[in-house]
Motif scaffolding. Structure first.
Motif, PDB file in Angstrom:
ATOM      1  N   LYS A   1       0.833  -1.196   0.000  1.00 56.05           N
ATOM      2  CA  LYS A   1       0.000   0.000   0.000  1.00 56.05           C
ATOM      3  C   LYS A   1       0.875   1.258   0.000  1.00 56.05           C
ATOM      4  N   VAL A   2       0.324   2.315  -0.576  1.00 58.41           N
ATOM      5  CA  VAL A   2       1.028   3.606  -0.644  1.00 58.41           C
ATOM      6  C   VAL A   2       0.291   4.593   0.246  1.00 58.41           C
ATOM      7  N   ALA A   3       1.045   5.274   1.105  1.00 64.21           N
ATOM      8  CA  ALA A   3       0.449   6.249   2.020  1.00 64.21           C
ATOM      9  C   ALA A   3       0.416   7.634   1.376  1.00 64.21           C
ATOM     10  N   ILE A   4      -0.757   8.262   1.416  1.00 66.37           N
ATOM     11  CA  ILE A   4      -0.929   9.634   0.926  1.00 66.37           C
ATOM     12  C   ILE A   4      -1.273  10.514   2.121  1.00 66.37           C
ATOM     13  N   LEU A   5      -0.558  11.597   2.296  1.00 65.27           N
ATOM     14  CA  LEU A   5      -0.855  12.533   3.375  1.00 65.27           C
ATOM     15  C   LEU A   5      -1.747  13.642   2.820  1.00 65.27           C
ATOM     16  N   ILE A   6      -2.958  13.735   3.366  1.00 63.18           N
ATOM     17  CA  ILE A   6      -3.926  14.740   2.919  1.00 63.18           C
ATOM     18  C   ILE A   6      -4.099  15.785   4.013  1.00 63.18           C
ATOM     19  N   SER A   7      -3.973  17.041   3.645  1.00 64.90           N
ATOM     20  CA  SER A   7      -4.154  18.142   4.595  1.00 64.90           C
ATOM     21  C   SER A   7      -5.017  19.216   3.951  1.00 64.90           C
ATOM     22  N   CYS A   8      -5.878  19.834   4.731  1.00 57.38           N
ATOM     23  CA  CYS A   8      -6.707  20.928   4.210  1.00 57.38           C
ATOM     24  C   CYS A   8      -7.089  21.863   5.355  1.00 57.38           C
ATOM     25  N   ASP A   9      -7.289  23.124   5.017  1.00 61.16           N
ATOM     26  CA  ASP A   9      -7.726  24.079   6.036  1.00 61.16           C
ATOM     27  C   ASP A   9      -9.161  24.506   5.752  1.00 61.16           C
ATOM     28  N   ARG A  10      -9.714  25.340   6.606  1.00 57.74           N
ATOM     29  CA  ARG A  10     -11.127  25.735   6.494  1.00 57.74           C
ATOM     30  C   ARG A  10     -11.358  26.760   5.381  1.00 57.74           C
ATOM     31  N   LYS A  11     -10.269  27.234   4.749  1.00 59.40           N
ATOM     32  CA  LYS A  11     -10.397  28.170   3.630  1.00 59.40           C
ATOM     33  C   LYS A  11     -10.529  27.443   2.297  1.00 59.40           C
ATOM     34  N   GLY A  12     -10.431  26.123   2.334  1.00 59.49           N
ATOM     35  CA  GLY A  12     -10.553  25.344   1.107  1.00 59.49           C
ATOM     36  C   GLY A  12      -9.222  24.985   0.470  1.00 59.49           C
ATOM     37  N   ASN A  13      -8.103  25.395   1.067  1.00 62.88           N
ATOM     38  CA  ASN A  13      -6.790  25.038   0.531  1.00 62.88           C
ATOM     39  C   ASN A  13      -6.499  23.570   0.802  1.00 62.88           C
ATOM     40  N   LYS A  14      -5.969  22.887  -0.190  1.00 61.96           N
ATOM     41  CA  LYS A  14      -5.671  21.457  -0.048  1.00 61.96           C
ATOM     42  C   LYS A  14      -4.215  21.170  -0.394  1.00 61.96           C
ATOM     43  N   HIS A  15      -3.644  20.231   0.335  1.00 62.69           N
ATOM     44  CA  HIS A  15      -2.303  19.753   0.012  1.00 62.69           C
ATOM     45  C   HIS A  15      -2.310  18.242   0.101  1.00 62.69           C
ATOM     46  N   LEU A  16      -1.970  17.586  -1.008  1.00 62.71           N
ATOM     47  CA  LEU A  16      -1.951  16.131  -1.061  1.00 62.71           C
ATOM     48  C   LEU A  16      -0.601  15.672  -1.591  1.00 62.71           C
ATOM     49  N   GLN A  17       0.029  14.750  -0.893  1.00 58.79           N
ATOM     50  CA  GLN A  17       1.344  14.282  -1.343  1.00 58.79           C
ATOM     51  C   GLN A  17       1.554  12.818  -0.979  1.00 58.79           C
ATOM     52  N   VAL A  18       2.132  12.082  -1.915  1.00 59.67           N
ATOM     53  CA  VAL A  18       2.500  10.693  -1.643  1.00 59.67           C
ATOM     54  C   VAL A  18       3.631  10.716  -0.629  1.00 59.67           C
ATOM     55  N   ALA A  19       3.465   9.948   0.465  1.00 58.67           N
ATOM     56  CA  ALA A  19       4.467   9.960   1.534  1.00 58.67           C
ATOM     57  C   ALA A  19       5.453   8.813   1.422  1.00 58.67           C
ATOM     58  N   SER A  20       4.938   7.599   1.371  1.00 58.51           N
ATOM     59  CA  SER A  20       5.822   6.434   1.358  1.00 58.51           C
ATOM     60  C   SER A  20       5.002   5.185   1.077  1.00 58.51           C
ATOM     61  N   ARG A  21       5.679   4.072   0.970  1.00 57.42           N
ATOM     62  CA  ARG A  21       5.003   2.783   0.929  1.00 57.42           C
ATOM     63  C   ARG A  21       4.943   2.254   2.352  1.00 57.42           C
ATOM     64  N   GLY A  22       3.800   1.723   2.723  1.00 55.29           N
ATOM     65  CA  GLY A  22       3.651   1.219   4.080  1.00 55.29           C
ATOM     66  C   GLY A  22       3.292   2.296   5.079  1.00 55.29           C
ATOM     67  N   ARG A  23       3.561   2.025   6.323  1.00 52.96           N
ATOM     68  CA  ARG A  23       3.165   2.921   7.406  1.00 52.96           C
ATOM     69  C   ARG A  23       3.898   4.259   7.319  1.00 52.96           C
ATOM     70  N   ILE A  24       3.165   5.320   7.572  1.00 53.82           N
ATOM     71  CA  ILE A  24       3.734   6.661   7.534  1.00 53.82           C
ATOM     72  C   ILE A  24       4.456   6.948   8.852  1.00 53.82           C
ATOM     73  N   SER A  25       5.563   7.683   8.782  1.00 56.05           N
ATOM     74  CA  SER A  25       6.363   7.965   9.976  1.00 56.05           C
ATOM     75  C   SER A  25       6.350   9.453  10.305  1.00 56.05           C
ATOM     76  N   ALA A  26       6.856   9.789  11.486  1.00 59.82           N
ATOM     77  CA  ALA A  26       6.953  11.191  11.905  1.00 59.82           C
ATOM     78  C   ALA A  26       7.880  11.952  10.956  1.00 59.82           C
ATOM     79  N   GLU A  27       8.910  11.266  10.478  1.00 64.23           N
ATOM     80  CA  GLU A  27       9.844  11.892   9.538  1.00 64.23           C
ATOM     81  C   GLU A  27       9.154  12.221   8.211  1.00 64.23           C
ATOM     82  N   ASP A  28       8.272  11.310   7.752  1.00 63.16           N
ATOM     83  CA  ASP A  28       7.522  11.559   6.513  1.00 63.16           C
ATOM     84  C   ASP A  28       6.643  12.792   6.668  1.00 63.16           C
ATOM     85  N   ILE A  29       5.938  12.875   7.792  1.00 66.00           N
ATOM     86  CA  ILE A  29       5.038  14.004   8.041  1.00 66.00           C
ATOM     87  C   ILE A  29       5.816  15.308   8.101  1.00 66.00           C
ATOM     88  N   SER A  30       6.963  15.285   8.782  1.00 65.75           N
ATOM     89  CA  SER A  30       7.790  16.485   8.900  1.00 65.75           C
ATOM     90  C   SER A  30       8.306  16.933   7.539  1.00 65.75           C
TER      91      SER A  30
END
Length: 337
Positions: A187-216
């Motif tokens: 499986k591929v992990a995608i990090l999805i983030s959005c704010d209340r203004k409608g801005n979106k940020h989507l990025q492929v993080a890694s394969r498998g479990r996502i880590s604190a380093e990936d998020i940072s």
């Protein structure tokens, strides 16, 4: 003739009427769209930075095929306005005005190729050059106020690859094939983030479990100070918020906690579901091209709601001078090897 056309339009359903309206808008704004002109304006705005070494020490160096040419005083390489852009090495760039509306309408590659008068392979390459250009806005996206973030997992796919390193997957269920349970390298992990203004940020993080380093790595320069981060109970998000001195609100959906005052993760969860539904139309996406489709999804509402989707798309892609390099670098992405 006029009455006949109006009669036929009145018989269309609302979806077809909306599509026709966009087509008419495209014709009205067609003469205003000139990607070369927009690239020239943008290149001047960024001081003609060298696309090879990013140096600002450049100067004009004549014209080539009627296009302004530059030379870098640092790396000594020549470049043109189109170098690194969507139109780099493009022989029929005038057809982009025909191709883009067909692509935005969601037509298949085969249909886009037929309507534009290009080959299916060219239609495929154009799609991903355009989507690579849209990635510039994902890199520059900033989130503020109340930001929701979560990870979503999609099956790793080698669609189109003739030499698989694993056994091909079978359609349907099989008692002879044991699937890996839980989060794993299939499986591929995608990090999805959005704010209340409608801005979106989507990025492929890694394969498998996502880590604190990936998020940072993904969010460190994407969230403005004093932003409140809302997530589930994932410890990696807690570590990221603490490291970056952000207020962190944990919403434990697994424990049936859906809201904490004004804080919730409903927007990001809805975005994840909409993304999966939208991607079904593509009948599977190869993981190496997944980020390009995330670029498209993040901006599709901005494009579709504009007065002229064609003109808006041209304005967006004209500002990217790294699209060609990113398109060529797809095979080197770390999570596909």
């Amino acid at each position: 003739m006029k009455d006949s056309i109006l009669s036929q339009i009145s018989e269309l359903n609302q979806e077809d009427k909306s599509r026709l309206y966009k087509v008419i808008e495209g014709f009205l704004f067609d003469n205003e769209v000139d990607i070369t002109k927009e690239q020239n304006k943008e290149k001047v705005a960024i001081a003609n930075n060298c696309p090879h070494c990013e140096s600002t020490k450049t100067r004009k160096n004549g014209h080539q095929y009627g296009v302004q040419r530059f030379v870098c005083n640092d790396c000594k390489k020549n470049f043109r306005v189109s170098t690194g852009s969507v139109t780099a090495h493009l022989k029929k760039k005038e057809l982009l005005k025909v191709y883009i509306p067909n692509m935005l309408a969601g037509y298949s590659l085969e249909k886009c190729a037929k309507l534009t008068g290009i080959s299916k392979q060219t239609a495929f390459d154009w799609r991903h050059k355009i989507l690579s250009a849209l990635g510039k806005f994902q890199k520059e996206q900033m989130l503020s106020g109340i930001c929701e973030s979560d990870d979503v997992f999609i099956e790793f796919s080698e669609k189109g690859n003739q030499k698989l390193e694993r056994e091909p997957r079978k359609r349907g269920k099989s008692v002879f094939i044991k699937k890996k349970r839980g989060i794993n390298d299939d499986k591929v992990a995608i990090l999805i983030s959005c704010d209340r203004k409608g801005n979106k940020h989507l990025q492929v993080a890694s394969r498998g479990r996502i880590s604190a380093e990936d998020i940072s790595t993904i969010l460190k320069d994407k969230i403005e100070p004093k932003t409140v981060l809302c997530t589930d109970g994932h410890r990696s998000f807690e570590a990221f918020a603490k490291e970056n001195k952000l207020e962190h609100q944990t919403i434990k959906v697994s424990a049936k906690q859906y809201k904490k005052g004004i804080y919730h993760v409903q927007h990001v969860n809805q975005t994840a579901q909409d993304l999966k539904d939208w991607m079904k139309d593509f009948n599977g996406v190869a993981t190496k091209y997944l980020q390009n489709y995330l670029n498209w999804y993040a901006l599709k509402s901005i494009i579709n709601e504009s007065q002229s989707p064609l003109k808006k798309t041209v304005l967006l892609i004209a500002t990217s001078f790294s699209a060609w390099y990113e398109f060529k670098n797809i095979i080197n992405l770390p999570y596909i090897n």
